[in-house]
Enzyme design. Structure first.
Site, PDB file in Angstrom:
ATOM      1  N   THR A 160      44.368  52.407  14.475  1.00 39.23           N
ATOM      2  CA  THR A 160      44.003  53.793  14.180  1.00 39.23           C
ATOM      3  C   THR A 160      42.849  54.240  15.072  1.00 39.23           C
ATOM      4  OG1 THR A 160      44.575  53.305  11.887  1.00 39.23           O
ATOM      5  CG2 THR A 160      43.429  55.369  12.296  1.00 39.23           C
ATOM      6  N   TRP A 194      40.712  40.948   1.610  1.00 44.21           N
ATOM      7  CA  TRP A 194      41.227  42.194   1.050  1.00 44.21           C
ATOM      8  C   TRP A 194      40.028  42.986   0.547  1.00 44.21           C
ATOM      9  CZ3 TRP A 194      46.447  43.791   0.263  1.00 44.21           C
ATOM     10  CH2 TRP A 194      46.569  44.988  -0.459  1.00 44.21           C
ATOM     11  N   VAL A 254      37.029  51.273   7.730  1.00 42.61           N
ATOM     12  CA  VAL A 254      37.315  49.886   8.082  1.00 42.61           C
ATOM     13  C   VAL A 254      38.032  49.799   9.428  1.00 42.61           C
ATOM     14  CG1 VAL A 254      39.538  49.825   6.824  1.00 42.61           C
ATOM     15  CG2 VAL A 254      38.284  47.689   7.211  1.00 42.61           C
ATOM     16  N   ASP A 255      37.706  48.776  10.184  1.00 42.25           N
ATOM     17  CA  ASP A 255      38.443  48.421  11.390  1.00 42.25           C
ATOM     18  C   ASP A 255      39.270  47.184  11.040  1.00 42.25           C
ATOM     19  OD1 ASP A 255      39.419  47.560  13.810  1.00 42.25           O
ATOM     20  OD2 ASP A 255      37.472  47.556  14.839  1.00 42.25           O
ATOM     21  N   ASP A 256      40.543  47.419  10.789  1.00 41.30           N
ATOM     22  CA  ASP A 256      41.441  46.330  10.404  1.00 41.30           C
ATOM     23  C   ASP A 256      42.177  45.841  11.674  1.00 41.30           C
ATOM     24  OD1 ASP A 256      42.815  44.572   8.725  1.00 41.30           O
ATOM     25  OD2 ASP A 256      44.391  46.020   8.296  1.00 41.30           O
ATOM     26  N   THR A 257      43.273  46.489  12.022  1.00 42.42           N
ATOM     27  CA  THR A 257      44.017  46.086  13.234  1.00 42.42           C
ATOM     28  C   THR A 257      43.482  46.792  14.484  1.00 42.42           C
ATOM     29  OG1 THR A 257      45.608  47.886  13.040  1.00 42.42           O
ATOM     30  CG2 THR A 257      46.115  45.834  11.875  1.00 42.42           C
ATOM     31  N   LYS A 301      36.744  43.852  10.188  1.00 41.92           N
ATOM     32  CA  LYS A 301      37.341  42.561   9.839  1.00 41.92           C
ATOM     33  C   LYS A 301      37.450  41.690  11.083  1.00 41.92           C
ATOM     34  CE  LYS A 301      40.209  44.097   5.979  1.00 41.92           C
ATOM     35  NZ  LYS A 301      41.583  44.102   5.420  1.00 41.92           N
ATOM     36  N   ASP A 343      34.879  55.648  10.436  1.00 41.36           N
ATOM     37  CA  ASP A 343      35.990  55.226   9.581  1.00 41.36           C
ATOM     38  C   ASP A 343      35.469  54.163   8.616  1.00 41.36           C
ATOM     39  OD1 ASP A 343      38.535  55.143   8.559  1.00 41.36           O
ATOM     40  OD2 ASP A 343      39.501  54.493  10.396  1.00 41.36           O
ATOM     41  N   TRP A 399      36.673  53.906  -4.296  1.00 41.12           N
ATOM     42  CA  TRP A 399      37.496  55.096  -4.572  1.00 41.12           C
ATOM     43  C   TRP A 399      38.925  54.720  -4.969  1.00 41.12           C
ATOM     44  CZ3 TRP A 399      34.727  54.551   0.070  1.00 41.12           C
ATOM     45  CH2 TRP A 399      35.426  53.947   1.121  1.00 41.12           C
TER      46      TRP A 399
END
Lengths: 216, 216
Positions: free
Chosen positions: B119, B184, B113-116, B160, B111, B189
């Site tokens: 997903t 941010w 990004v690993d944010d929270t 993150k 993926d 893309w």
């Protein structure tokens, strides 16, 4: 000398692809105005860039991108060219609800390159088959109208100007980011040294410009 | 002043992503040595670059990339943060043979990004569920060994550093191209002007370097 040395290479940068999509999106937004993108393999990348520019160009809607996986299988080496008869292998397809997802939509199929056209022809034929299967769930009297409301288009970043080994169904809308000769396209995701790749891409552009000048 | 103006931006170029993958692949090839890549959405792009570098690094094998589509659905605006409770929506999944495809493999989920972490957590849990379903087709005596031979790993381009809202199953191998603050992330893309985007990315790097200098 290997055969590959005789083929002209054309190095494509990420930003080249990004800008080819930028250039073509206003027209695609007005003419075809897709409401679903179906990406073939790495076609996911141009499709994702396209979503950005289509959102900008028209409806502010966020298009869904569905992925399919296809690869050309060449069974035997060294057979006569007309016998190569590559087979298209599905490695991934839309889910069980494919036909329902497609019916009544303007579907734009996105791929990085149109080489022999075999993959694109296969994709279109099979997606249309999914639509036909779904139509059987609808009253016969409605089918012609539903079929007519389902539109298919194609966007490829590059179309190679060469004899194609397969045809597209009549009435297929077709866009290419750029028409190219039958060159060897070096895409950036295949590069193991992206700075050198970009340098060669700049050189390709320079050489093409000076060749054009000599022609004059 | 809008809230977005208060968040620090970090512009990421295509070549940045390409080189983060280049840097991490030798380790991933030796440690995890995946034999299947499962890409989440635009994760298809880093997965495709990864395939190039993994082929280079070890086995010369061409890894298959399967695509899944997930999106976080935030039902209501303006509710308390702990109540946001985003729901993960499947927009696409592996085919009917998902479990069979995964069983006994070293599967790397890719993926951007690993944010929270929601997903990724969802993806892993569901892929493991597919494996369990497939295990029912095998004799009970074989299941523990087959389960143990199925390994899951994760590669994200950016992780993150922030409190995560979901956990990964124990024993999940985890790689990130780069650890970043809770900034941010502006991905290429999403840019409608890629030259300006690249200029801002260079500026971000410059500012970060001069901030580091001041710290010293």
């Amino acid at each position: 000398m290997s055969n590959e040395n005789q083929v002209k290479h054309w190095h494509v940068t990420y930003n080249n692809i990004h800008n080819l999509i930028r250039k073509n999106c206003p027209k695609i937004a007005v003419d075809f105005n897709p409401d679903l993108l179906v990406a073939i393999g790495i076609g996911f990348f141009p499709a994702r860039v396209m979503r950005t520019f289509l959102r900008e160009a028209t409806t502010k809607k966020t298009l869904q991108i569905q992925a399919i996986g296809l690869s050309l299988y060449e069974p035997v080496e060294g057979v006569a060219e007309e016998k190569i008869a590559e087979e298209v292998i599905r490695t991934q397809w839309l889910g069980a609800e494919a036909g329902k997802m497609l019916l009544g939509k303007r579907v734009l199929i996105v791929d990085e390159v149109d080489d022999t056209r075999k993959t694109l022809s296969y994709a279109l034929t099979e997606l249309k088959r999914d639509v036909e299967t779904e139509l059987l769930n609808h009253p016969e009297a409605d089918r012609d109208a539903l079929r007519a409301s389902t539109k298919f288009g194609i966007f490829v970043v590059h179309n190679k100007n060469k004899p194609k080994l397969a045809a597209l169904p009549e009435g297929t809308t077709y866009y290419s980011g750029e028409e190219v000769d039958d060159v060897w396209l070096d895409y950036p995701w295949e590069s193991t040294d992206i700075e050198e790749h970009d340098r060669l891409a700049a050189l390709d552009v320079e050489n093409a410009a000076s060749a054009t000048k000599k022609d004059v």
